[in-house]
Design a protein around this motif. Structure first.
Motif, PDB file in Angstrom:
ATOM      1  N   GLU A 128      56.531  37.743  40.502  1.00 37.26           N
ATOM      2  CA  GLU A 128      55.318  38.553  40.661  1.00 37.26           C
ATOM      3  C   GLU A 128      55.200  39.622  39.572  1.00 37.26           C
ATOM      4  O   GLU A 128      54.798  40.754  39.844  1.00 37.26           O
TER       5      GLU A 128
ATOM      6  N   HIS B  92      41.776  43.535  42.261  1.00 35.19           N
ATOM      7  CA  HIS B  92      42.783  43.407  41.211  1.00 35.19           C
ATOM      8  C   HIS B  92      42.181  42.736  39.983  1.00 35.19           C
ATOM      9  O   HIS B  92      42.378  43.189  38.849  1.00 35.19           O
ATOM     10  N   HIS B  93      41.400  41.679  40.188  1.00 38.88           N
ATOM     11  CA  HIS B  93      40.786  40.996  39.054  1.00 38.88           C
ATOM     12  C   HIS B  93      39.714  41.856  38.394  1.00 38.88           C
ATOM     13  O   HIS B  93      39.573  41.833  37.164  1.00 38.88           O
TER      14      HIS B  93
ATOM     15  N   ASP C 111      41.772  43.073  48.300  1.00 40.20           N
ATOM     16  CA  ASP C 111      42.790  43.519  47.333  1.00 40.20           C
ATOM     17  C   ASP C 111      42.853  42.571  46.140  1.00 40.20           C
ATOM     18  O   ASP C 111      42.944  43.015  44.992  1.00 40.20           O
ATOM     19  N   HIS C 112      42.820  41.298  46.413  1.00 41.19           N
ATOM     20  CA  HIS C 112      42.903  40.289  45.348  1.00 41.19           C
ATOM     21  C   HIS C 112      41.706  40.397  44.409  1.00 41.19           C
ATOM     22  O   HIS C 112      41.858  40.367  43.179  1.00 41.19           O
TER      23      HIS C 112
ATOM     24  N   TYR D  69      46.868  30.806  46.713  1.00 37.35           N
ATOM     25  CA  TYR D  69      47.056  32.098  47.384  1.00 37.35           C
ATOM     26  C   TYR D  69      45.940  32.364  48.389  1.00 37.35           C
ATOM     27  O   TYR D  69      46.206  32.781  49.525  1.00 37.35           O
ATOM     28  N   LEU D  70      44.694  32.133  47.983  1.00 39.49           N
ATOM     29  CA  LEU D  70      43.576  32.450  48.868  1.00 39.49           C
ATOM     30  C   LEU D  70      43.558  31.549  50.096  1.00 39.49           C
ATOM     31  O   LEU D  70      43.285  32.007  51.209  1.00 39.49           O
TER      32      LEU D  70
ATOM     33  N   PHE E  66      40.019  39.237  51.418  1.00 41.92           N
ATOM     34  CA  PHE E  66      40.455  39.010  50.028  1.00 41.92           C
ATOM     35  C   PHE E  66      40.196  40.223  49.140  1.00 41.92           C
ATOM     36  O   PHE E  66      40.232  40.116  47.916  1.00 41.92           O
TER      37      PHE E  66
ATOM     38  N   ARG F 261      46.366  32.668  52.399  1.00 45.63           N
ATOM     39  CA  ARG F 261      46.040  33.944  53.038  1.00 45.63           C
ATOM     40  C   ARG F 261      45.024  33.738  54.161  1.00 45.63           C
ATOM     41  O   ARG F 261      45.157  34.301  55.247  1.00 45.63           O
TER      42      ARG F 261
ATOM     43  N   HIS G 144      42.513  27.082  45.761  1.00 39.18           N
ATOM     44  CA  HIS G 144      43.271  28.247  45.278  1.00 39.18           C
ATOM     45  C   HIS G 144      44.442  28.506  46.228  1.00 39.18           C
ATOM     46  O   HIS G 144      44.251  28.887  47.379  1.00 39.18           O
TER      47      HIS G 144
ATOM     48  N   SER H 261      51.133  34.860  39.193  1.00 38.68           N
ATOM     49  CA  SER H 261      50.125  34.139  39.959  1.00 38.68           C
ATOM     50  C   SER H 261      49.031  33.594  39.054  1.00 38.68           C
ATOM     51  O   SER H 261      48.278  32.706  39.441  1.00 38.68           O
TER      52      SER H 261
ATOM     53  N   LYS I 154      52.126  41.966  38.959  1.00 43.48           N
ATOM     54  CA  LYS I 154      51.872  43.214  39.675  1.00 43.48           C
ATOM     55  C   LYS I 154      52.083  44.432  38.779  1.00 43.48           C
ATOM     56  O   LYS I 154      51.615  45.522  39.082  1.00 43.48           O
TER      57      LYS I 154
END
Length: 218
Positions: free
Chosen positions: A20, A155-156, A151-152, A119-120, A149, A123, A117, A60, A23
């Motif tokens: 990771e 982040h982008h 936080d994800h 991770y998505l 979603f 989740r 996807h 990721s 991060k």
């Protein structure tokens, strides 16, 4: 590392695995850290002692595409192992393994929204299977800042901050399914945001298209 670790190991090889690492991408020291790792890799070519050290970096996406100076990136050297998105059949199988929290109609809706996807999808399945959110709430709040979603997606957005050519390229892809600048396409693809679909260029999933259409400004 050279004076106190590699020297003490003698000829024993050392593998430094970092999970990771993306991060760290929002940190002020990101370029210093990645530049240091790249310098360790480059030292293998001129100093035999550094050949004892191998780096394994797990991300990721491919964050080197968004690093300011690609010549200081450790991600565009060495061997890259790229994992593929889930197929629809794999998403359906994962839903079954979670106890089928999504019915068949909701499965199709989930696949349409997230594609494969990893991770998505994981989740979404976890949140619904653990009864933290209902399927109706998940779909209704998919693009909201406090949604499943959030936080994800934020982040982008932070990775794209002040990167005008990438923002313009992503919006062109969302609106027209084309990208005039191949270099911009590869950077966006490397960040996990877009993909090729035949001769067209499209957002990686519908969630990204919806969110960035609403939140990006040229």
């Amino acid at each position: 590392v050279q004076r106190h670790i590699l020297k003490e190991l003698g000829k024993t090889p050392l593998v430094l695995a970092m999970d990771e690492v993306d991060k760290v991408f929002d940190a002020d020291f990101r370029n210093d850290l990645f530049g240091m790792l790249r310098s360790w890799h480059n030292s293998r070519a001129t100093m035999p002692i550094w050949k004892q050290l191998d780096l394994t970096l797990v991300t990721s996406t491919e964050p080197y595409e968004l690093i300011d100076d690609l010549y200081q990136s450790p991600f565009n050297v060495g061997q890259v192992i790229e994992l593929q998105d889930f197929t629809p059949e794999q998403v359906i199988d994962l839903n079954r393994r979670h106890g089928s929290p999504f019915n068949s109609s909701e499965e199709r809706q989930l696949i349409a929204l997230l594609g494969g996807h990893p991770y998505l999808v994981r989740r979404a399945l976890y949140l619904v299977a653990s009864q933290q959110i209902s399927t109706a709430e998940l779909f209704a709040n998919a693009t909201t800042g406090n949604g499943p979603f959030g936080d994800h997606l934020r982040h982008h957005i932070s990775l794209l901050h002040k990167k005008t050519e990438l923002i313009q390229g992503l919006l062109q892809i969302i609106r027209q399914n084309t990208c005039d600048d191949q270099r911009v396409f590869w950077r966006l693809r490397g960040a996990g945001l877009v993909r090729e679909q035949g001769r067209a260029v499209v957002p990686r999933c519908q969630l990204y298209a919806n969110y960035f259409r609403e939140n990006l400004r040229e």
